[in-house]
Design an enzyme around this catalytic site. Structure first.
Site, PDB file in Angstrom:
ATOM      1  N   GLU A 143       0.713  -1.881  -0.248  1.00  3.84           N
ATOM      2  CA  GLU A 143      -0.163   0.082  -0.290  1.00  3.84           C
ATOM      3  C   GLU A 143       0.562   1.186   0.052  1.00  3.84           C
ATOM      4  O   GLU A 143       0.316   1.818   0.451  1.00  3.84           O
ATOM      5  CB  GLU A 143      -0.317  -0.204   0.727  1.00  3.84           C
ATOM      6  CG  GLU A 143      -1.810  -1.590   1.564  1.00  3.84           C
ATOM      7  CD  GLU A 143      -3.223  -1.185   2.440  1.00  3.84           C
ATOM      8  OE1 GLU A 143      -3.234  -0.357   2.046  1.00  3.84           O
ATOM      9  OE2 GLU A 143      -3.181  -1.877   3.057  1.00  3.84           O
ATOM     10  N   HIS A 234     -10.290   1.187  18.536  1.00  6.20           N
ATOM     11  CA  HIS A 234     -11.260  -0.149  19.528  1.00  6.20           C
ATOM     12  C   HIS A 234     -10.617  -0.773  20.428  1.00  6.20           C
ATOM     13  O   HIS A 234      -9.504  -1.310  20.278  1.00  6.20           O
ATOM     14  CB  HIS A 234     -11.020  -1.038  18.256  1.00  6.20           C
ATOM     15  CG  HIS A 234     -12.695  -0.803  17.089  1.00  6.20           C
ATOM     16  ND1 HIS A 234     -12.738  -1.277  16.071  1.00  6.20           N
ATOM     17  CD2 HIS A 234     -13.777  -0.019  16.895  1.00  6.20           C
ATOM     18  CE1 HIS A 234     -13.788  -1.122  14.657  1.00  6.20           C
ATOM     19  NE2 HIS A 234     -13.974  -0.133  15.829  1.00  6.20           N
ATOM     20  N   PRO A 237     -10.009  -5.324  19.170  1.00  6.89           N
ATOM     21  CA  PRO A 237      -9.478  -4.827  18.061  1.00  6.89           C
ATOM     22  C   PRO A 237      -9.590  -6.355  17.976  1.00  6.89           C
ATOM     23  O   PRO A 237      -9.697  -7.454  18.407  1.00  6.89           O
ATOM     24  CB  PRO A 237      -8.356  -4.054  17.823  1.00  6.89           C
ATOM     25  CG  PRO A 237      -7.565  -4.454  19.651  1.00  6.89           C
ATOM     26  CD  PRO A 237      -8.432  -4.587  20.516  1.00  6.89           C
ATOM     27  N   SER A 238      -9.564  -5.754  16.826  1.00  9.74           N
ATOM     28  CA  SER A 238      -9.071  -7.359  15.309  1.00  9.74           C
ATOM     29  C   SER A 238      -7.531  -7.856  15.561  1.00  9.74           C
ATOM     30  O   SER A 238      -7.116  -8.825  14.927  1.00  9.74           O
ATOM     31  CB  SER A 238      -9.615  -7.127  13.742  1.00  9.74           C
ATOM     32  OG  SER A 238     -10.847  -7.182  13.739  1.00  9.74           O
ATOM     33  N   HIS A 241      -1.722  -4.179  16.771  1.00 16.66           N
ATOM     34  CA  HIS A 241      -0.995  -3.964  17.354  1.00 16.66           C
ATOM     35  C   HIS A 241      -1.004  -2.170  16.905  1.00 16.66           C
ATOM     36  O   HIS A 241      -2.712  -1.473  15.672  1.00 16.66           O
ATOM     37  CB  HIS A 241      -0.204  -3.366  15.803  1.00 16.66           C
ATOM     38  CG  HIS A 241       1.407  -2.197  15.304  1.00 16.66           C
ATOM     39  ND1 HIS A 241       2.512  -3.076  15.466  1.00 16.66           N
ATOM     40  CD2 HIS A 241       1.000  -1.553  15.826  1.00 16.66           C
ATOM     41  CE1 HIS A 241       3.435  -1.812  15.101  1.00 16.66           C
ATOM     42  NE2 HIS A 241       2.143  -1.145  14.911  1.00 16.66           N
ATOM     43  N   HIS A 243      -3.705   1.118  16.987  1.00 19.62           N
ATOM     44  CA  HIS A 243      -3.721   1.727  15.626  1.00 19.62           C
ATOM     45  C   HIS A 243      -5.051   2.323  16.411  1.00 19.62           C
ATOM     46  O   HIS A 243      -5.804   2.745  16.853  1.00 19.62           O
ATOM     47  CB  HIS A 243      -4.352   1.100  14.629  1.00 19.62           C
ATOM     48  CG  HIS A 243      -5.551  -0.022  14.327  1.00 19.62           C
ATOM     49  ND1 HIS A 243      -5.346  -1.386  15.402  1.00 19.62           N
ATOM     50  CD2 HIS A 243      -6.783   0.051  14.148  1.00 19.62           C
ATOM     51  CE1 HIS A 243      -5.797  -2.342  15.277  1.00 19.62           C
ATOM     52  NE2 HIS A 243      -7.481  -1.430  15.105  1.00 19.62           N
ATOM     53  N   HIS A 245      -8.932   4.680  14.743  1.00 17.77           N
ATOM     54  CA  HIS A 245      -9.645   4.934  13.037  1.00 17.77           C
ATOM     55  C   HIS A 245     -10.507   6.062  13.315  1.00 17.77           C
ATOM     56  O   HIS A 245     -10.408   6.888  14.044  1.00 17.77           O
ATOM     57  CB  HIS A 245     -11.209   4.007  13.429  1.00 17.77           C
ATOM     58  CG  HIS A 245     -10.849   2.412  13.612  1.00 17.77           C
ATOM     59  ND1 HIS A 245     -11.383   1.589  12.775  1.00 17.77           N
ATOM     60  CD2 HIS A 245     -10.117   1.464  14.917  1.00 17.77           C
ATOM     61  CE1 HIS A 245     -10.980   0.514  13.411  1.00 17.77           C
ATOM     62  NE2 HIS A 245     -10.580   0.570  14.319  1.00 17.77           N
TER      63      HIS A 245
END
Ligand code: M7G
Length: 304
Positions: A143, A234, A237-238, A241, A243, A245
């Site tokens: 990305e 979150h 989170p899923s 690490h 992050h 949103h």
């Protein structure tokens, strides 16, 4: 042939994992070359340019009803623009399948003891490869051309890029900021020392969102108002690490912004300002599906 084209061509449908008729999003489970594959399809909003002439593009009408000043029917609109966002996870793990499957949900009150005895061991048991996609972004292996900001400082740096969930429409702007520091796994890792990092993520997000807004506006439009953002973290989170949103406030019902999962960044900063070790001491309640490993780990722990 692109990876997505190959997946679509070879996808052998098995079953629907979940279908949200309100958000028009469906997750399908199938096989590609003998391995599990999740295909997610989401209907996109109308293209801004097509809106003025939408009515003229209706080419089929059925089930028409008229009553006094009211009328409705079902139509098919033939438009040139792309109307569906398509995502895949391949090969999908059992955990991915369980994440997208419709299931009963429960609220768990995670005290610091539950964190130490249930959540932390679960986080430590997750194979490191599960966040390979994060490392690929941080190391410039994936990305790369989508990255909007990258401060590579190992402890205080972070990257901002479009989230996989963003459909590209400015009103539904969805970015994700990922910290460089791998020791920050979740909300539970944050202390007062991280306030400057969180504040920089917030101010940089506003700048980036403003640039995005400017780019998508017509050249004649002058945008003066700073973008209104809803930034949240979150828990659970899923991916462990840290992050953040970053979503446009104009997005109605942004995915994952529900109570029991999203913690507003402003409140996180405020809690840390008031109590430096708030997230090590607080009971954090979260909603979790019965198929999530944390749910079974928690219920087993309760019985001990
Ligand atoms: P989360 O809170 O860990 O879990 O957020 P969630 O997926 O249940 O919300 C991870 C965020 O990263 C989500 O908003 C995902 O859409 C986003 N995301 C996940 N993956 C695998 C990618 C990816 O490969 N690229 C990008 N840009 N975003 C991703």
């Amino acid at each position: 042939m692109s990876a997505l084209t190959t997946i679509l061509k070879n996808f052998q449908y098995e079953r629907v994992l979940s279908h949200n008729t309100r958000t028009k999003m469906i997750h399908l489970l199938g096989q590609v070359d003998g391995q599990a594959c999740i295909l997610s399809l989401e209907k996109l909003p109308y293209d801004d340019h097509a809106i003025p002439t939408l009515g003229q593009h209706v080419d089929t009408l059925a089930d028409e009803v008229e009553n006094n000043i009211y009328g409705w029917g079902l139509g098919h609109i033939r438009l040139e623009h792309l109307d569906t966002q398509i995502k895949y996870i391949y090969p999908a793990t059992d955990l991915h399948i369980r994440k997208y499957e419709d299931q009963q949900r429960y609220l768990i009150k995670e005290t610091p003891t539950v964190y130490d005895e249930v959540t932390r061991p679960y986080i430590n048991s997750i194979p490191a490869t599960r966040i390979d996609w994060v490392h690929n972004i941080l190391n410039g292996k994936a990305e790369v051309d989508r990255v909007l900001y990258h401060d590579k400082h190992e402890e205080n740096g972070f990257v901002i890029l479009p989230d996989m969930k963003w459909d590209g429409h400015p009103d539904s702007l969805y970015l994700v900021a990922i910290v460089m520091n791998p020791s920050l796994t979740s909300l539970r890792s944050l202390t007062t020392n991280h306030i400057p990092l969180l504040e920089r993520i917030q101010s940089t997000s506003i700048k980036i969102a403003q640039e995005q807004q400017q780019q998508s506006a017509a050249t004649s439009d002058i945008i003066t108002d700073p973008p209104q953002l809803r930034c949240f973290i979150h828990y659970q989170p899923s991916y462990y690490h840290l992050h953040i949103h970053i979503t446009a406030l104009s997005m109605q019902d942004p995915p994952g912004a529900m109570v029991g999962q999203a913690h507003l960044l402003d409140s996180v900063i405020d809690n840390l300002t008031l109590y430096p070790d708030y997230y090590q001491k607080a009971t954090l309640s979260y909603v979790i599906g019965e198929q999530h490993p944390l749910y079974s780990n928690y219920t087993t722990w309760l019985k001990q």
